[in-house]
Motif scaffolding. Structure first.
Motif, short mmCIF file in Angstrom:
data_model
loop_
_atom_site.label_atom_id
_atom_site.label_comp_id
_atom_site.label_asym_id
_atom_site.label_seq_id
_atom_site.Cartn_x
_atom_site.Cartn_y
_atom_site.Cartn_z
N MET A 106 0.85 -1.18 0.00
CA MET A 106 0.00 0.00 0.00
C MET A 106 0.89 1.24 0.00
O MET A 106 1.78 1.37 0.82
N ASN A 107 0.64 2.16 -0.95
CA ASN A 107 1.42 3.39 -1.07
C ASN A 107 0.73 4.57 -0.41
O ASN A 107 1.10 5.71 -0.66
N ASP A 108 -0.25 4.33 0.42
CA ASP A 108 -1.01 5.41 1.05
C ASP A 108 -0.38 5.84 2.36
O ASP A 108 0.40 5.11 2.97
N LEU A 109 -0.75 7.03 2.78
CA LEU A 109 -0.50 7.47 4.15
C LEU A 109 -1.80 7.19 4.88
O LEU A 109 -2.86 7.67 4.47
N LEU A 110 -1.74 6.39 5.92
CA LEU A 110 -2.96 5.97 6.61
C LEU A 110 -2.83 6.21 8.10
O LEU A 110 -1.89 5.74 8.74
N LEU A 111 -3.78 6.95 8.64
CA LEU A 111 -3.89 7.16 10.09
C LEU A 111 -5.18 6.48 10.52
O LEU A 111 -6.23 6.72 9.93
N GLU A 112 -5.08 5.63 11.53
CA GLU A 112 -6.26 4.90 12.00
C GLU A 112 -6.46 5.12 13.50
O GLU A 112 -5.58 4.83 14.30
N ASN A 113 -7.62 5.67 13.84
CA ASN A 113 -8.04 5.87 15.23
C ASN A 113 -6.97 6.55 16.08
O ASN A 113 -6.64 6.09 17.17
N ILE A 114 -6.46 7.67 15.58
CA ILE A 114 -5.42 8.42 16.29
C ILE A 114 -6.04 9.16 17.47
O ILE A 114 -7.03 9.87 17.33
N HIS A 115 -5.41 8.99 18.62
CA HIS A 115 -5.85 9.65 19.85
C HIS A 115 -4.62 10.32 20.46
O HIS A 115 -3.57 9.70 20.60
N LYS A 116 -4.75 11.61 20.81
CA LYS A 116 -3.63 12.33 21.42
C LYS A 116 -4.14 13.28 22.49
O LYS A 116 -5.10 14.02 22.26
N THR A 117 -3.51 13.23 23.64
CA THR A 117 -3.83 14.14 24.74
C THR A 117 -2.55 14.84 25.19
O THR A 117 -1.44 14.37 24.95
N GLN A 160 2.42 16.98 13.10
CA GLN A 160 3.58 16.39 13.75
C GLN A 160 3.47 14.87 13.81
O GLN A 160 4.46 14.16 13.66
N ILE A 161 2.27 14.35 14.00
CA ILE A 161 2.07 12.90 14.01
C ILE A 161 2.31 12.33 12.61
O ILE A 161 2.98 11.31 12.45
N ILE A 162 1.81 13.01 11.59
CA ILE A 162 2.03 12.56 10.22
C ILE A 162 3.52 12.54 9.89
O ILE A 162 4.03 11.60 9.29
N SER A 163 4.25 13.58 10.33
CA SER A 163 5.68 13.67 10.01
C SER A 163 6.52 12.70 10.82
O SER A 163 7.66 12.45 10.49
N GLY A 164 5.97 12.18 11.93
CA GLY A 164 6.71 11.25 12.76
C GLY A 164 7.46 11.90 13.90
O GLY A 164 8.17 11.23 14.66
N SER A 165 7.30 13.22 14.07
CA SER A 165 8.01 13.90 15.16
C SER A 165 7.24 13.86 16.47
O SER A 165 7.76 14.25 17.50
N THR A 176 -2.73 3.93 14.93
CA THR A 176 -1.60 3.55 14.09
C THR A 176 -1.41 4.53 12.94
O THR A 176 -2.37 5.10 12.43
N VAL A 177 -0.15 4.67 12.56
CA VAL A 177 0.23 5.49 11.41
C VAL A 177 1.02 4.60 10.47
O VAL A 177 2.00 3.99 10.87
N HIS A 178 0.57 4.51 9.23
CA HIS A 178 1.29 3.76 8.20
C HIS A 178 1.70 4.75 7.12
O HIS A 178 0.85 5.39 6.50
N ARG A 179 3.00 4.87 6.91
CA ARG A 179 3.52 5.77 5.89
C ARG A 179 4.03 4.94 4.72
O ARG A 179 5.18 4.51 4.71
N GLY A 180 3.18 4.71 3.74
CA GLY A 180 3.56 3.94 2.57
C GLY A 180 4.12 4.82 1.46
O GLY A 180 4.30 4.36 0.34
N MET A 181 4.36 6.08 1.77
CA MET A 181 4.94 7.02 0.81
C MET A 181 5.87 7.95 1.57
O MET A 181 5.82 8.01 2.80
N ASP A 182 6.73 8.65 0.84
CA ASP A 182 7.60 9.62 1.49
C ASP A 182 6.76 10.79 2.00
O ASP A 182 5.82 11.23 1.34
N VAL A 183 7.12 11.27 3.17
CA VAL A 183 6.42 12.40 3.77
C VAL A 183 7.46 13.48 4.06
O VAL A 183 8.42 13.23 4.77
#
Length: 145
Positions: A1-12, A53-58, A65-72
């Protein structure tokens, strides 16, 4: 999968005064496919920077879960990628190495585009917000994603 996928992200984040935590992201899911362009808009405190920041991995989510199937790439306005004690030039070198691009070419591009003059050789912590933005944008332009 070449998608960027965020599933049920929770942040406090902890609340400074008092007990408990502020929920910033609650069960956020997102899929970005190659070639798509997205914008993130919202009022102050809505979680825009947090999701970027979550998408970038910082930043790590509390759950989900975060799946980065492409360069970000790092976000254009994300000055948090800079090490404040390093100079602008040293930050450009560091980021070029991280992304595996020609260091000298990247620094030359940043120098020309940012127009920071001698400030490029000063620590980023001494930069105004405008100077920081110029450095960040110049780096985004210098590295081909």
């Amino acid at each position: 999968m070449n998608d960027l996928l965020l599933e049920n992200i929770h942040k406090t984040f902890p609340i400074r005064h008092g007990r408990g935590k502020q929920v910033v992201l609650d069960s956020i899911s997102l899929r970005v496919r190659p070639g798509e362009r997205w914008g993130i808009m919202g009022p102050n405190g809505a979680g825009k920077s947090t999701i970027i920041q979550i998408i970038s991995g910082s930043l790590t989510p509390d759950s989900g879960t975060v799946h980065r199937g492409m360069d970000v790439s790092w976000p254009i306005a994300f000055g948090g990628a800079f090490h404040s004690s390093l100079t602008g030039r040293d930050n450009a070198r560091l980021i070029a190495r991280v992304y595996g691009v020609d260091v000298d070419e990247t620094v030359a591009g940043v120098e020309a585009f940012a127009e920071l003059g001698t400030y490029l050789d000063e620590p980023v912590k001494t930069y105004s917000s405008g100077m920081n933005s110029r450095l960040s944008f110049a780096l985004s332009m210098a590295i081909d994603f």
